[in-house]
Write an enzyme that holds these catalytic residues in place. Structure first.
Site, PDB file in Angstrom:
ATOM      1  N   GLU A 186     -46.619 -17.022 -35.467  1.00  0.00           N
ATOM      2  CA  GLU A 186     -46.639 -18.314 -34.782  1.00  0.00           C
ATOM      3  C   GLU A 186     -45.335 -19.061 -35.008  1.00  0.00           C
ATOM      4  OE1 GLU A 186     -49.277 -22.376 -35.292  1.00  0.00           O
ATOM      5  OE2 GLU A 186     -50.341 -20.475 -35.097  1.00  0.00           O
ATOM      6  N   SER A 213     -48.692 -22.779 -40.231  1.00  0.00           N
ATOM      7  CA  SER A 213     -49.361 -21.485 -40.080  1.00  0.00           C
ATOM      8  C   SER A 213     -48.344 -20.389 -39.767  1.00  0.00           C
ATOM      9  CB  SER A 213     -50.397 -21.551 -38.960  1.00  0.00           C
ATOM     10  OG  SER A 213     -51.409 -22.487 -39.266  1.00  0.00           O
ATOM     11  N   ARG A 271     -51.087 -21.248 -28.234  1.00  0.00           N
ATOM     12  CA  ARG A 271     -49.867 -21.311 -29.050  1.00  0.00           C
ATOM     13  C   ARG A 271     -48.664 -20.703 -28.307  1.00  0.00           C
ATOM     14  NH1 ARG A 271     -53.377 -23.822 -30.569  1.00  0.00           N
ATOM     15  NH2 ARG A 271     -54.246 -24.015 -32.653  1.00  0.00           N
TER      16      ARG A 271
END
Length: 292
Positions: free
Chosen positions: A280, A209, A160
């Site tokens: 994130e 998320s 990520r």
């Protein structure tokens, strides 16, 4: 190239929050982007790309930057043998559809990522065991000094994460895929979508998320659920009752409401598990979380 002022970013974010952008433009070519980057540099303005507005929180009082939404040839999708050539503004869903039609597999994981190719490269988006690093051959990235192709290693792709920063724009990407029967691709996508709908609040306004999964036996969602956060609410934003690593716009939420939820979630996770959760979601504007 038309440049607008005061465009409300709440119109372009999936959570539906965010104030005005100092400047906003819709480039459709590499040349458009390079001209806009030089325009912003001359005014000491930062540059950000909004994509489809997922994985993004924009400040309620606005963003002192030039915000771009790529279109035209920068959202095109083409197939060249086993390579999918895609614009940074192309929706993952569109790219996946073209790949399936051409009998190219390996991009099925993207059915769970409601964003664009550029955003996927930017954060090395991934789901269900796949990510952009696993299929990306190279990406064309624009800066005020010009454009150039970068490989996954040059982009610094990891979990990520990439080394890209605001002011750099992913114009195009080339994805190396594998030959696979379209029916098999369709079946896998159907299964992944069923799993996603069963576990995530896909019918609610969220930005995706909230936190990256930590190096812990529990995922971020399971950890926050154990902290009793499901359904926890601040103002118009609430932690999803379905999946604790999602924040929903339950009733006229603001970005400040979402940030307050994130701060509380990090506090509880640190207090109960000793884990420092890393967000994130990308921040646009003057946003930050308090220290732990």
């Amino acid at each position: 190239m038309k440049i607008e002022e005061g465009v409300q970013l709440s119109r372009f974010t999936t959570l539906g929050t965010g104030g005005p952008a100092r400047a906003f433009a819709r480039p459709e070519s590499e040349r458009d982007v390079e001209e806009l980057l030089c325009w912003a540099q001359g005014r000491s303005l930062g540059v950000a790309v909004v994509g489809l507005g997922s994985n993004m929180l924009a400040a309620d009082d606005g963003v002192e930057a030039l915000v771009l939404k790529l279109g035209g040839e920068l959202a095109a999708v083409e197939v060249d043998e086993n390579v999918l050539r895609v614009g940074g503004g192309a929706a993952n869903a569109v790219a996946l559809h073209r790949a399936r039609a051409a009998g190219l597999g390996g991009f099925e994981f993207a059915c769970a990522i409601p964003g664009t190719i550029g955003g996927g490269v930017w954060m090395n988006g991934g789901a269900y065991g796949g990510d952009f690093a696993g299929v990306l051959e190279r990406a064309l990235v624009a800066t005020p000094g010009g454009s150039g192709w970068l490989t996954p290693s040059e982009l610094g792709l990891s979990y990520r994460h990439s080394d890209l920063r605001h002011g750099q724009v992913v114009l195009r990407a080339e994805l190396r895929l594998d030959t696979r029967p379209p029916d098999a691709i369709k079946a896998e996508v159907r299964e992944l979508n069923m799993r996603r709908k069963a576990a995530q609040p896909t019918n609610r306004r969220t930005f995706g998320s909230v936190f990256k999964n930590p190096e812990h036996e529990l995922s971020a969602g399971r950890m926050l659920e154990a902290c009793g956060l499901k359904g926890y609410r601040v103002g118009g934003a609430q932690v999803s009752p379905k999946h604790a690593n999602f924040i929903e716009n339950a009733d006229a939420a603001t970005t400040a409401d979402a940030l307050a939820l994130m701060a509380e979630a990090r506090r509880r996770a640190h207090e109960q598990f000793g884990v420092r959760l890393e967000h994130e979601v990308e921040f646009l504007g003057d946003l930050s979380l308090p220290g732990l």
